[in-house]
Write an enzyme that holds these catalytic residues in place. Sequence first.
Site, PDB file in Angstrom:
ATOM      1  N   ARG A  66      -6.798   1.367  17.510  1.00 15.43           N
ATOM      2  CA  ARG A  66      -6.709  -0.118  17.351  1.00 15.43           C
ATOM      3  C   ARG A  66      -6.126  -0.755  18.894  1.00 15.43           C
ATOM      4  NH1 ARG A  66      -3.544  -0.038  11.475  1.00 15.43           N
ATOM      5  NH2 ARG A  66      -5.460   0.293  10.331  1.00 15.43           N
ATOM      6  N   SER A  70       7.138   8.798  12.222  1.00 15.22           N
ATOM      7  CA  SER A  70       6.026   8.557  11.192  1.00 15.22           C
ATOM      8  C   SER A  70       6.468   8.939   9.851  1.00 15.22           C
ATOM      9  CB  SER A  70       5.059   9.577  11.637  1.00 15.22           C
ATOM     10  OG  SER A  70       4.044   9.834  10.500  1.00 15.22           O
ATOM     11  N   ARG A 111       2.807   5.897  -3.064  1.00 14.93           N
ATOM     12  CA  ARG A 111       3.925   6.611  -3.649  1.00 14.93           C
ATOM     13  C   ARG A 111       4.443   6.710  -5.112  1.00 14.93           C
ATOM     14  NH1 ARG A 111       4.197   5.638   1.749  1.00 14.93           N
ATOM     15  NH2 ARG A 111       5.358   6.841   3.089  1.00 14.93           N
ATOM     16  N   GLN A 161       4.474   9.160   7.475  1.00 19.90           N
ATOM     17  CA  GLN A 161       3.580   9.842   6.712  1.00 19.90           C
ATOM     18  C   GLN A 161       4.049  11.483   6.949  1.00 19.90           C
ATOM     19  OE1 GLN A 161      -0.289   9.251   7.922  1.00 19.90           O
ATOM     20  NE2 GLN A 161      -0.651   7.212   6.682  1.00 19.90           N
ATOM     21  N   ARG A 189      -8.827  12.030  12.496  1.00 26.61           N
ATOM     22  CA  ARG A 189      -7.418  11.892  12.658  1.00 26.61           C
ATOM     23  C   ARG A 189      -6.569  13.004  12.637  1.00 26.61           C
ATOM     24  NH1 ARG A 189      -5.762   6.651   9.054  1.00 26.61           N
ATOM     25  NH2 ARG A 189      -3.643   7.126  10.294  1.00 26.61           N
ATOM     26  N   LYS A 216       0.731  -1.139  -0.051  1.00 23.54           N
ATOM     27  CA  LYS A 216       0.112  -0.117  -0.008  1.00 23.54           C
ATOM     28  C   LYS A 216       1.023   1.091   0.083  1.00 23.54           C
ATOM     29  CE  LYS A 216      -2.670   0.653   3.682  1.00 23.54           C
ATOM     30  NZ  LYS A 216      -2.546   1.986   4.142  1.00 23.54           N
ATOM     31  N   SER A 217       2.108   1.148   0.986  1.00 18.37           N
ATOM     32  CA  SER A 217       2.737   2.434   0.917  1.00 18.37           C
ATOM     33  C   SER A 217       3.364   2.783  -0.447  1.00 18.37           C
ATOM     34  CB  SER A 217       3.665   2.308   2.070  1.00 18.37           C
ATOM     35  OG  SER A 217       3.094   2.266   3.323  1.00 18.37           O
ATOM     36  N   ARG A 228      -7.430  -3.465   9.126  1.00 16.19           N
ATOM     37  CA  ARG A 228      -6.479  -4.444   9.907  1.00 16.19           C
ATOM     38  C   ARG A 228      -7.103  -5.099  10.983  1.00 16.19           C
ATOM     39  NH1 ARG A 228      -2.485  -3.508   6.422  1.00 16.19           N
ATOM     40  NH2 ARG A 228      -1.960  -1.368   6.048  1.00 16.19           N
ATOM     41  N   ASP A 262       1.703  -1.238  11.976  1.00 15.27           N
ATOM     42  CA  ASP A 262       0.238  -1.748  11.284  1.00 15.27           C
ATOM     43  C   ASP A 262       0.035  -3.082  11.896  1.00 15.27           C
ATOM     44  OD1 ASP A 262      -0.083   0.623  10.329  1.00 15.27           O
ATOM     45  OD2 ASP A 262       0.742   0.298   8.032  1.00 15.27           O
TER      46      ASP A 262
HETATM   47  C1  S3P Z   1       2.240   4.910   6.167  1.00 18.91           C
HETATM   48  C2  S3P Z   1       2.857   5.039   7.458  1.00 18.91           C
HETATM   49  C3  S3P Z   1       2.160   4.530   8.663  1.00 18.91           C
HETATM   50  C4  S3P Z   1       1.345   3.497   8.481  1.00 18.91           C
HETATM   51  C5  S3P Z   1       0.501   3.641   7.387  1.00 18.91           C
HETATM   52  C6  S3P Z   1       1.223   3.832   6.175  1.00 18.91           C
HETATM   53  C7  S3P Z   1       2.912   5.256   4.802  1.00 18.91           C
HETATM   54  O1  S3P Z   1       1.838   5.605   9.191  1.00 18.91           O
HETATM   55  O2  S3P Z   1       0.736   3.387   9.681  1.00 18.91           O
HETATM   56  O3  S3P Z   1      -0.473   2.442   7.211  1.00 18.91           O
HETATM   57  O4  S3P Z   1       2.754   4.578   3.964  1.00 18.91           O
HETATM   58  O5  S3P Z   1       3.702   6.246   5.093  1.00 18.91           O
HETATM   59  P1  S3P Z   1       2.350   6.688  10.074  1.00 18.91           P
HETATM   60  O6  S3P Z   1       3.501   7.502   9.444  1.00 18.91           O
HETATM   61  O7  S3P Z   1       1.450   7.805  10.839  1.00 18.91           O
HETATM   62  O8  S3P Z   1       3.164   5.974  11.306  1.00 18.91           O
END
Ligand code: S3P
Length: 446
Positions: A365, A183, A41, A185, A138, A36-37, A407, A334
Amino acid sequence: MPASIALKQNDSQQDLIIDPGSGLALQGRIRIPGDKSISHRALMLGAIAQGETTIEGLLLGEDPRSTAACFRAMGAEISELNAESVTVRGIGLGELREPIDVLNAGNSGTTLRLMIGLLASHPGRFFSVTGDNSLRSRPMSRVVKPLQQMGAQIWGRNNNTLAPLAIQGQQLKGIHYHSPIASAQVKSCILLAGLCAEGETTVTEPALSRDHSERMLEAFGAKLTRDPATHSVTITGNATTLTGQKVVVPGDISSAAFWLVAAAIVPGSELVIENVGVNPTRTGILEALDLMGADITLENERTVTGEPVADLRVRHSSLKGCTIAGDIIPRLIDEIPILAVAAAFAKGNTTIQDAAELRVKESDRLAVTATQLNRMGAKIAERPDGLEITGETPLRGAELDSHEDHRITMSLAIAALNAQGKTTIHGAEAAAISYPKFVDTLIQVT
Ligand code: S3P
């Protein structure tokens, strides 16, 4: 009695009904959906690069669909999404068009947080962004604050901390941001903002989070340096253009985690999970399961477009409890709900600490994992930043709620495979966020 697994439509929701019967074991070779990540990107960098990007193995879940829709609305040409080959015709750095409507990131925190970094650095253009009920609750201050330090103008509910957000693009200036949380993100948002900012932008994090952005930005031609000793990464603004690339997306280790735990806890099981991304910033789950005594081997290790990949063989074994805390947490962030399932079947107790971040994921979670598994007879105590799990509590089938969290849905389904009697999971359609064919694979391996 043989296992029975069925999906039932219940108004707008789906119920997943699992009765393991007796003598269930998981067997076979499976493929899991794309990471997914990396999928997010690849779509985003493809959209802001020059020329064509092709993506093989893209995750066809709801989250990457949200990313594709947002970037199409800003002028990127993205072909129909499929797992074979998606073509993205980028429009160039700093060239995203002002969309005529609100950009909707759906359930996807990655879409919203990474995208804001790009939008904030488009001078003279206005953007509004939102998401579903979960995403609108969030925290966004973690990206809004550093972007404001770079000169961004962002407004939103609750003192600019919650979506919907409005963004008036600006010429940003590079900063050195010491992030209070590990993080990816947050880090990726700031790095993407830094692409078009004046000078250098550095992010230092307390522990290393997943580094897919760094790897892919480098592959697309960004000027980026890393200092592993201090968990820092620096990007130079306006240094180069990005050039479209071929990206091959490996299978998502976060999706593989469900099968790793399923085969580890169900007697007689042996599974091979092919083509799994094993980037060291994501393999905390392998280390944790190893600590617990799981039998997992990596086969056929290779590197595919800059990301390490392997096939994972997992066999049933008896697990023991352990403590999971500290720097490993961002590398398995995750996977904590499914680790809690493994811990419920392990000998001895398991402690999970330093994981308060789980409270601001698609659901809380920590709370949801504890309450739902406890309904099955587990003994899990919730702590402010983690869980205390008493091992070897026999689980029984129960009526459960996914809390619309993908999840959680899949973790509960794996727990149900090793419980006595029938489990019903309400809201099971949530699995489609990251794993649309989860139930098909569940049926395939049982
Ligand atoms: C992700 C970063 C993680 C993860 C999310 C995907 C990403 O979040 O929990 O499912 O793709 O950068 P955080 O950066 O908030 O920890």
